[in-house]
Design a protein around this motif. Sequence first.
Motif, PDB file in Angstrom:
ATOM      1  N   ASP C   8       0.838  -1.197   0.000  1.00  0.00           N
ATOM      2  CA  ASP C   8       0.000   0.000   0.000  1.00  0.00           C
ATOM      3  C   ASP C   8       0.875   1.250   0.000  1.00  0.00           C
ATOM      4  O   ASP C   8       0.626   2.206  -0.744  1.00  0.00           O
ATOM      5  N   ALA C  42     -10.300  12.987  -2.528  1.00  0.00           N
ATOM      6  CA  ALA C  42     -10.056  11.953  -1.518  1.00  0.00           C
ATOM      7  C   ALA C  42     -11.042  12.111  -0.366  1.00  0.00           C
ATOM      8  O   ALA C  42     -11.543  11.115   0.180  1.00  0.00           O
ATOM      9  N   MET C 363     -13.872   6.192  -7.704  1.00  0.00           N
ATOM     10  CA  MET C 363     -12.748   6.361  -6.772  1.00  0.00           C
ATOM     11  C   MET C 363     -12.829   5.343  -5.631  1.00  0.00           C
ATOM     12  O   MET C 363     -11.835   4.700  -5.276  1.00  0.00           O
ATOM     13  N   GLY C 367     -10.302   2.290  -5.253  1.00  0.00           N
ATOM     14  CA  GLY C 367      -9.437   2.370  -4.083  1.00  0.00           C
ATOM     15  C   GLY C 367      -9.592   1.161  -3.180  1.00  0.00           C
ATOM     16  O   GLY C 367      -8.611   0.637  -2.667  1.00  0.00           O
ATOM     17  N   GLY C 374      -7.733   3.187   1.176  1.00  0.00           N
ATOM     18  CA  GLY C 374      -8.087   2.873  -0.201  1.00  0.00           C
ATOM     19  C   GLY C 374      -8.859   4.011  -0.828  1.00  0.00           C
ATOM     20  O   GLY C 374      -8.606   4.409  -1.969  1.00  0.00           O
ATOM     21  N   LEU C 377      -6.488   6.806  -1.613  1.00  0.00           N
ATOM     22  CA  LEU C 377      -5.675   6.466  -2.785  1.00  0.00           C
ATOM     23  C   LEU C 377      -6.504   6.544  -4.060  1.00  0.00           C
ATOM     24  O   LEU C 377      -6.094   7.133  -5.061  1.00  0.00           O
ATOM     25  N   GLY C 378      -7.700   5.942  -4.001  1.00  0.00           N
ATOM     26  CA  GLY C 378      -8.581   5.937  -5.178  1.00  0.00           C
ATOM     27  C   GLY C 378      -8.951   7.353  -5.578  1.00  0.00           C
ATOM     28  O   GLY C 378      -8.924   7.699  -6.761  1.00  0.00           O
TER      29      GLY C 378
END
Lengths: 339, 274, 445
Positions: C8, C42, C363, C367, C374, C377-378
């Motif tokens: 990750d 995010a 997203m 993620g 996640g 990140l997505g």
Amino acid sequence: MERSLDLLNALVALANFVIVPAVAYGSQLALGALGVTLIYGILRFSNFAHGDTMAFGAMATILVTWWLQSLGVSLGPLPTALLALPFGIAATALLLLATDRMVYRFYREQKAAPVILVIVSMGIMFIMNGLVRFIIGVDDQRFADGARFLITARDFRDMTGLQEGLAIKATTVLTVVVAVIVVAALFWFLNKTRTGKSMRAFSDNEDLALLSGINPERVVAITWIIVAGLATIAGTLYGLDKSFKPFTYFQLLLPIFAAAIVGGLGNPVGAIAGGFLIAFSEVTITYAWKKIAGYVLPAWEPDGLVQLLSTDYKFAVSFVILIIVLLFRPTGLFRGKSV
Amino acid sequence: MTGGDYGSRGNKDASITNPREGATLTPSPGTGKASRKHEAYLIGDGMTGGYGRGGPDILHDCTIAVNEGEIAVIVGPNGAGKSTAMKAVFGMLNLREGSVRIGGEDITQLSPQDRVAKGMAFVPQTSNIFTSLTVEENLEMGAFLRRDDIRGTMEQIYGLFPILKDKRRQAAGELSGGQRQQVAVGRALMTQPKVLMLDEPTAGVSPIVMDELFDRIIEVARTGISILMVEQNARQALEIADKGYVLVQGANAYTDTGEALLADPEVRRSFLGG
Amino acid sequence: MKSLTSRDIAMFIGLVALVILTGMIQSWNVALGIVNMGLISAIMALGVNMQWGYAGLFNVGVMGFVALGGLGAVIVSMPPVGEAWSAGGGRIVAALAIGAAVIAAAVLVWSRMGKGTLRAVLMIALLVAGFFVYRAVFDPAVAAVEAVNPAISGNLGGLNFFPSAANTADFWVLVSWPVGAVLAAGAAWLVGKTALGLRSDYLAIATLGIAEIIIAMMKNEDWLARGVKNVIGVPRPVPYEISLQNDPGFVERVNGFGVDPVTASSIAVKLCYTGLFLAVLLGLLWLAQSALASPWGRMMRAIRDNEVSAEAMGKDVKGRHLQIFILGSAVCGLAGAMMTTLDGQLTPASYQPLRFTFLVWVMVIVGGSGNNFGAVLGGFLIWYLWVMVEPLGQLLIGGITAGMTDGYWLKEHLLESAAHMRLLTMGLILLLVLRFSPRGLIPER
């Protein structure tokens, strides 16, 4: 005498501005909602890509229409698009079958929860939306030809001597006639043919359908083909009646879902009833009643437009009706029967 | 279903997903090892296996068989694996050992639908009719695989269950419990099966209806169709059975004719309440 | 709960490398622009992940909550329009109060009276009469407000009673972010109460509807936030480029680095935003992670994984669902308010479901549903791709069509359509991830 003429004028105005447009819009919504409800009944999910399927079908039809027009083919008073419709349906059916083969089938084999299919259909929605924009662009496209009006407001006024005119667009009549034929054919298919009955059986009880030897993949394939037909016809009729713009099809998703849910998801009769209920409510509530009020209550002179809600709020109407129906009849107006 | 890679995360949103149950039947992958211990027209021979790929074994070397025109009944205490044994014969269980044969042909590798084509018909215990279809449409769907004229078979079924003829235009879901069971049996008979498999056909019906249903089942057997049946009402079922299987914990405990089992003091004490 | 594996962390580092690469190849301005919207994305993804990941709630009205957050930002940070308030502000407030009173009375009639026709008739009569009274007060007041200097205002303005001088940072704006969240939470409470209180959930269609209604309201109610005429010049909590450029100290310092002051000022402003947004994101992430690890988080997941047994154990499933729906929507509203502040304007017509609802879903799914890292990140990755696919698509199409003669219709068409590659790509990414990595890049643990 004067009074009855007033009422007659009010009636004509009502027909012209409320009833005729709502009937046409209702037919288009009903065809769209039928597609959604069929997929919900057979494949058990709400297809977010349905609006874009309609756009794709209409686009395919438009491209063939342009080609036919360039060849000089014409149907006289009828729009050439009618001739292009079978090609549009075929193209859409091929696209949907390919999508099913490449995408949806995998999740059926995995016995994925239906909500996963909803997310998958979002992905398909992006792709189809992109595809339509890629091929035909985002602008308004005109493809209607043939006769514009069955009767114009001026003709009607001359004919009847009334103050109010009743204009009936050729596309409105066409929409209604085609919708009636399509719906009748669909119901005949579902209720009278062996394949149609097997689809209803499948949507009723998948395991038992399997035990009876009904092939689920065949049922699914036929469903996609029918949905392609319904979506293309609905999309083309909407485009003929109003205009073709990819984004408006995406926006039809809400009223179409609302119609299907109000009618009772999975129930074709409900989808049709829901389509007309939503259409009539939208038009009635966003129509400026000043003119008609003037005929019916000549003494009352309102200073506003006597419009309950501005047309921008038409989505609110679908939504409020949906909530009311769900509060009192959580399974929709027509429950019990499935596909 | 909430877990797994493609689970629902507990979502039950009725506006986007149909709450109806999807397909639950999972065809058995077959054993890969044929075994031949006993013979009969339809036989689940020495079956060992359980649900799912890694699930624990529910059946242990269990054998269930029925010959032409016979009635075979599977009885036993709750959780003995009666229904599981029948599902195994129909190809809905992961068998690790044993084989299923019909008329001498090995069908262990076939899916349930393919077994229908081989002349087997199965009436599940629950949701065994198409509730939204009419009685007649239910029967038509039973005959879905047939391409010939089905009117004769349908008349036979109406002869067997006259009430269904009167109600043939009604939605099957509107019928009473007993009538629904008749529709279920009728649907299964429409394929003109050689073997009819019934999973607790009398569950939840009144004693009068139960007697009536047993009479009809005997009638069906007289036409030469084999009957394989799981029953909760062991005594009544054994009375009409040519052959009885008493299962305990997924294995054969007693196997004999119905009459002999009824007479066996051991069986009476343990399973028939004295 | 384990937080992050080395894989990750590697993905996050890769993402940072992508941004740095973009900064070096294209420009630092572009890279920081992506970072700032990436941070906001995010946060949106975090909000949706709370609803879908923790509780399996399907919200397809993200756009509406984001837009409400933006409205909150405008209402708090814009200065009030005094003239408009004196023209009709009081009457609008009165009309809204009448509307609320009518609805409250109708609810009261419905809940207090016995079942029967009388109750239904009375309630409908009350609602209809109330509607006309409301409109009678509301319509003229709105007309009066909208007539006030329509070219630049025509609305009531906001609550920023002591705006800072032109081109200076105004920290009052920061208050608008939580207000945006509260507005979104209020709407979520209304929707959730209705759609989750029915016999089965009808949340998806309800959120789809409410989002469209919120956008329609923002486009249409000019007195509130100027509708489609847009609100521009929303104050910022950070310095303005122009004042930096006029600040000799700043110019001297950047000249020392050998950077052009205009570029430097723009980068400095963006960096200020980055700092603010990063602080908010990290704070939220910390809160979300601790919540997930707390008994509350365990209960949420227990409900999600087995609602029946959770209910049997006395858990209030509907109440918990409503709670998490409100929380998630509030986070989306917060992100919406931050976005409006970053843009410095509110343009209701720019809220499109594909961009603000479905892209956020991409997203979350990409993620990793159920994992906060996640979602972050997505959100970042998908936003990066959303921005970069367009130039890359142009490049690709340019390469494909290089062999064709200029003016050939297909070449023209392809070059023109390259902009639409982005939607296709997003759909493709979603489907590929769902197929080959169904739990997302950072799966739930």
